[in-house]
Design a protein around this motif. Structure first.
Motif, PDB file in Angstrom:
ATOM      1  N   PRO A  86       0.811  -1.227   0.000  1.00 55.37           N
ATOM      2  CA  PRO A  86       0.000   0.000   0.000  1.00 55.37           C
ATOM      3  C   PRO A  86       0.843   1.275   0.000  1.00 55.37           C
ATOM      4  N   THR A  87       1.943   1.262   0.751  1.00 54.41           N
ATOM      5  CA  THR A  87       2.831   2.427   0.771  1.00 54.41           C
ATOM      6  C   THR A  87       3.454   2.633  -0.605  1.00 54.41           C
ATOM      7  N   GLY A  88       3.868   1.555  -1.241  1.00 55.07           N
ATOM      8  CA  GLY A  88       4.448   1.656  -2.575  1.00 55.07           C
ATOM      9  C   GLY A  88       3.460   2.176  -3.602  1.00 55.07           C
ATOM     10  N   ARG A  89       2.227   1.712  -3.525  1.00 50.57           N
ATOM     11  CA  ARG A  89       1.186   2.197  -4.442  1.00 50.57           C
ATOM     12  C   ARG A  89       0.981   3.689  -4.278  1.00 50.57           C
ATOM     13  N   SER A  90       0.858   4.143  -3.045  1.00 51.54           N
ATOM     14  CA  SER A  90       0.642   5.568  -2.795  1.00 51.54           C
ATOM     15  C   SER A  90       1.831   6.388  -3.257  1.00 51.54           C
ATOM     16  N   PHE A  91       3.020   5.879  -3.016  1.00 52.63           N
ATOM     17  CA  PHE A  91       4.228   6.589  -3.426  1.00 52.63           C
ATOM     18  C   PHE A  91       4.292   6.747  -4.935  1.00 52.63           C
ATOM     19  N   ILE A  92       4.016   5.681  -5.677  1.00 48.85           N
ATOM     20  CA  ILE A  92       4.065   5.759  -7.138  1.00 48.85           C
ATOM     21  C   ILE A  92       2.978   6.686  -7.662  1.00 48.85           C
ATOM     22  N   ALA A  93       1.802   6.659  -7.036  1.00 47.74           N
ATOM     23  CA  ALA A  93       0.735   7.583  -7.431  1.00 47.74           C
ATOM     24  C   ALA A  93       1.174   9.029  -7.219  1.00 47.74           C
ATOM     25  N   ASP A  94       1.840   9.293  -6.106  1.00 49.50           N
ATOM     26  CA  ASP A  94       2.341  10.647  -5.840  1.00 49.50           C
ATOM     27  C   ASP A  94       3.404  11.049  -6.863  1.00 49.50           C
ATOM     28  N   LEU A  95       4.249  10.100  -7.247  1.00 48.46           N
ATOM     29  CA  LEU A  95       5.251  10.397  -8.278  1.00 48.46           C
ATOM     30  C   LEU A  95       4.567  10.818  -9.576  1.00 48.46           C
ATOM     31  N   GLY A  96       3.485  10.123  -9.910  1.00 50.35           N
ATOM     32  CA  GLY A  96       2.762  10.471 -11.123  1.00 50.35           C
ATOM     33  C   GLY A  96       2.231  11.895 -11.087  1.00 50.35           C
ATOM     34  N   GLU A  97       1.675  12.283  -9.951  1.00 52.60           N
ATOM     35  CA  GLU A  97       1.158  13.646  -9.825  1.00 52.60           C
ATOM     36  C   GLU A  97       2.277  14.676  -9.929  1.00 52.60           C
ATOM     37  N   ASP A  98       3.429  14.350  -9.359  1.00 52.13           N
ATOM     38  CA  ASP A  98       4.540  15.304  -9.325  1.00 52.13           C
ATOM     39  C   ASP A  98       5.317  15.360 -10.634  1.00 52.13           C
ATOM     40  N   ASP A 123       4.020  14.252 -13.853  1.00 52.65           N
ATOM     41  CA  ASP A 123       3.188  14.366 -15.044  1.00 52.65           C
ATOM     42  C   ASP A 123       2.988  13.051 -15.788  1.00 52.65           C
ATOM     43  N   PHE A 124       2.771  11.959 -15.042  1.00 51.60           N
ATOM     44  CA  PHE A 124       2.306  10.736 -15.683  1.00 51.60           C
ATOM     45  C   PHE A 124       1.132  10.183 -14.877  1.00 51.60           C
ATOM     46  N   GLU A 125       0.239   9.473 -15.565  1.00 53.10           N
ATOM     47  CA  GLU A 125      -0.958   8.930 -14.946  1.00 53.10           C
ATOM     48  C   GLU A 125      -0.675   7.542 -14.372  1.00 53.10           C
ATOM     49  N   VAL A 126      -1.215   7.266 -13.198  1.00 53.46           N
ATOM     50  CA  VAL A 126      -1.022   5.967 -12.539  1.00 53.46           C
ATOM     51  C   VAL A 126      -2.375   5.342 -12.240  1.00 53.46           C
ATOM     52  N   ILE A 127      -2.551   4.108 -12.665  1.00 50.19           N
ATOM     53  CA  ILE A 127      -3.714   3.305 -12.299  1.00 50.19           C
ATOM     54  C   ILE A 127      -3.196   2.022 -11.661  1.00 50.19           C
ATOM     55  N   ALA A 128      -3.782   1.642 -10.522  1.00 56.25           N
ATOM     56  CA  ALA A 128      -3.355   0.439  -9.819  1.00 56.25           C
ATOM     57  C   ALA A 128      -4.464  -0.594  -9.817  1.00 56.25           C
ATOM     58  N   THR A 129      -4.079  -1.864  -9.902  1.00 62.02           N
ATOM     59  CA  THR A 129      -5.048  -2.954  -9.851  1.00 62.02           C
ATOM     60  C   THR A 129      -4.398  -4.206  -9.286  1.00 62.02           C
ATOM     61  N   LYS A 130      -5.194  -5.008  -8.585  1.00 59.69           N
ATOM     62  CA  LYS A 130      -4.762  -6.347  -8.185  1.00 59.69           C
ATOM     63  C   LYS A 130      -5.612  -7.400  -8.887  1.00 59.69           C
ATOM     64  N   ASP A 131      -6.418  -6.955  -9.844  1.00 56.21           N
ATOM     65  CA  ASP A 131      -7.334  -7.832 -10.566  1.00 56.21           C
ATOM     66  C   ASP A 131      -6.691  -8.270 -11.883  1.00 56.21           C
TER      67      ASP A 131
END
Length: 252
Positions: free
Chosen positions: A51-63, A65-73
């Protein structure tokens, strides 16, 4: 049933299985930003750092300029969906996470020039699928207890490690590997003299990359077991620069 009707039927099946993911992808493809898929399904050990890694990568995307979508499906792994992403990240996945149809879709994604980034337990994934082993660069073969160790930077000019000191000392869970792909170019070596439990010898790779031969890149880091990793400046920059390096391949 005709091929067209079959394709339409399968599309409907996919939409009904995970409409939220499909809608999110469709919304994000409307802009021209790079798209990153973070996949974190596990069929074995679940890392508390996910969960920490997912949030971190999402924050990197915002900072950055790339879009991040996460899934475990794993149902989200179909040819239509994957084609919309510039990079697929396996974030500490474990076990057999894809069925044959999903494997084929991912293989086609790579063969169409897609990029791959494996983090930590990505090497503890899909042991029965040799193609994936070659892509990720090696399989997990055990580890000692979490402890401090020295990492030697082997390719200081590479952007994913250029910010690091020549010898980088940090604490993590240090993987041993088997079936290492000789085509991989090693970014970081682990110094087995600096800790207890290493089995790969004097040249113990812990991060590497290679060109896939299809226009994309595969990059892997064995770091990132601990939650603490994701607040370490050196590790955070390592992850960011690995992502940016892979995304830059879409612009070549």
């Amino acid at each position: 049933m005709s091929r067209l009707m079959l394709t339409f039927f399968l599309s409907l099946c996919f939409i009904s299985q995970n409409p939220g993911f499909a809608q999110e992808v469709e919304e994000q493809v409307k802009n021209d930003k790079d798209k990153v898929l973070v996949f974190y399904k596990t069929e074995g050990f679940w890392h508390k750092s996910i969960p920490t890694g997912r949030s971190f990568i999402a924050d990197l995307g915002e900072d950055h300029d790339f879009e991040v979508i996460a899934t475990k499906d794993a149902d989200d792994f179909n040819e239509k969906n994957l084609a919309k992403f510039d990079l697929v990240i396996f974030l500490s996945t474990t076990g057999n996470v894809l069925d044959e149809k999903e494997q084929e879709a991912f293989k086609k994604y790579i063969e169409n020039g897609g990029n791959f980034f494996g983090i930590h337990a990505a090497a503890d994934t899909e042991y029965e699928w040799p193609w994936f082993g070659e892509l990720v660069g090696g399989y997990f073969a055990g580890h000692p207890e979490i402890q401090e160790a020295d990492i030697h930077v082997n390719m200081p000019e590479h952007p994913s490690v250029s910010h690091l000191p020549k010898i980088w000392t940090r604490t993590d869970e240090w993987y041993n590997y088997k079936n290492l792909n000789p085509e991989m170019q090693v970014l970081l070596y682990l110094d087995e003299n600096s800790y207890e439990g290493g089995t790969n010898g004097e040249e113990h790779p812990i991060a590497w990359f290679r060109e896939t031969g299809y226009g994309g890149v595969s990059i892997y880091t064995g770091l990132g077991h601990t939650i603490q990793s994701y607040i370490e400046p050196g590790f955070k920059e390592h992850i960011l620069q690995s992502i940016l390096y892979a995304l830059d391949k879409t612009k070549n």
